[in-house]
Design an enzyme around this catalytic site. Sequence first.
Site, PDB file in Angstrom:
ATOM      1  N   ALA A 379       0.824  -1.205   0.000  1.00  0.00           N
ATOM      2  CA  ALA A 379       0.000   0.000   0.000  1.00  0.00           C
ATOM      3  C   ALA A 379       0.852   1.246   0.000  1.00  0.00           C
ATOM      4  O   ALA A 379       1.905   1.259   0.635  1.00  0.00           O
ATOM      5  CB  ALA A 379      -0.904  -0.004   1.233  1.00  0.00           C
ATOM      6  N   GLY A 381       0.531   1.410  -3.288  1.00  0.00           N
ATOM      7  CA  GLY A 381       0.616   0.818  -4.612  1.00  0.00           C
ATOM      8  C   GLY A 381       1.532   1.517  -5.576  1.00  0.00           C
ATOM      9  O   GLY A 381       1.595   1.137  -6.748  1.00  0.00           O
ATOM     10  N   ASP A 401      -0.639  -6.595   1.459  1.00  0.00           N
ATOM     11  CA  ASP A 401      -0.533  -5.640   2.549  1.00  0.00           C
ATOM     12  C   ASP A 401      -1.368  -6.141   3.709  1.00  0.00           C
ATOM     13  O   ASP A 401      -2.430  -6.730   3.506  1.00  0.00           O
ATOM     14  CB  ASP A 401      -1.005  -4.250   2.123  1.00  0.00           C
ATOM     15  CG  ASP A 401      -0.456  -3.188   3.058  1.00  0.00           C
ATOM     16  OD1 ASP A 401       0.657  -2.696   2.803  1.00  0.00           O
ATOM     17  OD2 ASP A 401      -1.132  -2.874   4.056  1.00  0.00           O
ATOM     18  N   CYS A 502      11.552   3.920   5.130  1.00  0.00           N
ATOM     19  CA  CYS A 502      11.615   5.370   5.048  1.00  0.00           C
ATOM     20  C   CYS A 502      12.060   5.919   6.393  1.00  0.00           C
ATOM     21  O   CYS A 502      11.531   6.908   6.884  1.00  0.00           O
ATOM     22  CB  CYS A 502      10.262   5.942   4.646  1.00  0.00           C
ATOM     23  SG  CYS A 502       8.955   5.471   5.755  1.00  0.00           S
TER      24      CYS A 502
END
Lengths: 732, 180
Positions: A379, A381, A401, A502
């Site tokens: 997600a 995507g 996901d 991240c």
Amino acid sequence: MGRKLDPSMRVKRGPGRKARKQKGAETELSKFLVDDEGPKKLSSRGRKRAVKRTQVTKKPKQEEKHQKGFSDENSEWLKPAQRKRKIEECEEDEDSDSQWEEEDDDDVVKDLDHKGMAKDIDDDDDEEMVDDYGADEGDEQDSDGEELLPIEKAARKQKKQTSMKPDSDDDDDDDEEEEKKDLKEDEEEEDTVQANIDETEQFKLPAAADRAKEGLLLMDLQTIHQRIKDNVDVLSHFSEKREEGKERSEYLSLLRSDLCTYYSYNPFLISKLMDLFSLSELIDFLEANEIHRPVTIRTNTLKTRRRDLAQALINRGVNLDPLGKWSKTGLVIYDSSVPIGATPEYLAGQYMLQGASSFLPVMALSPQEGESVLDMSAAPGGKTTYMAQLMRNTGMIVANDANAERLKSVVGNIHRLGVTNAVICNYDGRQFPKVMGGFDRVLLDAPCSGTGVISKDPAVKTNKDEADILRSAHLQKELILSAIDSVNADSSTGGYLVYSTCSIMVEENEWVVDYALKKRNVKLVPAGLDFGKEGFTRFKERRFHPSLKLSRRFYPHSHNMDGFFVAKLKKLSNTIPTAVKETENEEESTKMETAASSEQIQKPESKEQKPASTKAKSNMGKKLKLKQNKSGTPIITKKAGVKSENKKSDGPKKAKIAKLDGKTSKKVEKPVKKQKVKELNGDSTKEVVKEKKKGSQFEKKNIMKKKNLKKRMGKNKFKKLKNILGQDESGQ
Amino acid sequence: MRPLTDEETKTMFEKLSKYIGENIKLLIDRPDGTYCFRLHNDRVYYMSEKILKLATNISRDKLVSVGTCFGKFTKTQKFRLHITALDFLAPYAKFKVWVKPGSEQSFLYGNHIMKSGLGRITENTSQYQGVVVYSMSDVPLGFGVAAKTTQECRKVDPMAIVVFHQADIGEYIRSEDTLT
């Protein structure tokens, strides 16, 4: 009718009142600004002022009263307001022409600190107000010995005074004036060969009592910011600029609390960041987190070309540019007159809004056409669709996901961008090898603490603490192991896994990859990204595998994209190393033989007894499960056409044999033995051929493999399996 | 996931043929492999056989989507075509309607197309014929049903509706949730 202007009768007019007043800056400046160092020539007024200053303070009060005081009983405490403009009063004086608002200037320049000055101003209410730009504050030498314009000199003096602010704010108000006067004297006395005048003021650490007081006082951000800057300056040149008797740790703790206040972080995160970055970089990083990264989009090459898309968007009024040399599909949007997420081109699926850093893991993975790829944490995507466009809608992508809500956006994006080769499912990533395995490539963009995307979500600044980071790290470790187990190491075109987050925390990045290196037969390979900082091979007390420097880190302040970490791993073998590293070689030889023999028996049954082995799995603990499971793990539940099974179960045995003997001769013997065992089960012919092939394959792999392939089984377990085998054989 | 029953297949093909006519067989027999339709949670998915094989490994409650969703069967077994099928309808469409740039936005918000927004229309469009709507730059925007024949469209006044809206790409934003 009005008076008629008779040109012949015009009276000549000389310089009037106003003409007198405006003489020009130079004339005014020359009155009080002197180039020489000599004592200032005071005007009559100046002399009067000097006299007044030496007199007792009572006199000013009287004067004030006399002029503007209130005559009623409130006169003691009720002081007349300082009028900013005193032009009217000085009409009579010669110098009144040049009256400027000294007070005005002083207020601007000197702040609260200069109450002393204010007092002086009160005295000289009716006197001339000459704007000397603060030049009479003290004589100052020209540092370079050059001729400076008077205005420049005055500016310098002003600068000096403002640089005194950080110290004086910390002290009590009472001490301000005295300190300031002391400093002034020091300035005058010291030899001024200073390139930068700001450095003359030493950054003084406030005492503990003062700092406690600060907690109650609301300090304004300007002063904190200035203090941070000074502090960093001192710390970078510590030996020269330190205050005597103050330790580095005191400066650091002050910096820490200031940073927390100024940038609104919690202390835990600031400490972590201070460990990661050098001080100047830290400031850059924190500043970069305050502003948003530029909006970037990715062209969907399945439907259009970047050139055409750029043209269409420009026609709509969007200001854009190609993203950089490293990307052929990215565009950066500077500004737009239309909402970039709602243009007809967006709706037609010609592009996708995606952060620049999200391009990187997919570029590192570089899926080829016709491959089967898994995206474990798909997600919303963006990466899944990028992979699909790189694969040109061939092959197969599984987008998974754990969050069903967010999967809706994956479905939307996949349909919008015209991806036809995708299957979307809602599993917990850790279950994955069981559901399906044998993928050519796997992308794991793991859920993380989000410390690299603070600019998108400022809440991270305050709500992350030690427990959150460790929890994320734990989940990531589990996920990476599942991801590795889902890759098929023997894939002809692939066998790669890309792990990305991240986040910039070492616990979530290098530590997780290092853990994977220890636990599985994988190795790091270059990610194919030529920019970005290398990952850490050591950090504080931790030491990681040296190949970690092949991973890449990206920061908002250095690359102008969200903080990111990318590591590309290649799976070397589908077997799972079972024992701990330390007891490698010694125990191996002794236990090999017993293990090998038990293995032989176990092997044939493991092929046929998958349900049994899975049962065994569930009974035992995780580690043992892995041991048992090694032959069964990466296998798709379908039996038809899955020949990789055989390969996998042959592997450990072959390796063990190689290690045991070290001779090829015995290798020949053992396969013969194996054959016999297999003939019992009736699928001999295939095995023989395969084994010979695998021999060479695995020889190579054994050289690479350094992990221990010991296979231990508890006594009871062995008996159990023997029994099962016995049942099966009788069943046959 | 299960194959469609005969009745369901009939209903669906009838609906599809309204837009693409007899080109349906082009959808099934493609040069790059056989494609098929499968039903899952009342929705019809169009996928290649390779993906079908893979998707059978996933348990029913965990499977969210396979390949492309064409539409869904309502409770009364009527077939409703979704915007997600546009990519497959557009290349095979028999009757097309082009919309002027000014009324593009209006259609994308879900409104019907009026005569004033009509740019072009294919000849011999019969009334209530399924049409695919394009923008003037040949970007497919959605599909609908012609309210008037081509002849009538020429005669009618500018405020009259010429195409009934059925699905448009604006739905990707407006009703993201209904896609699954």
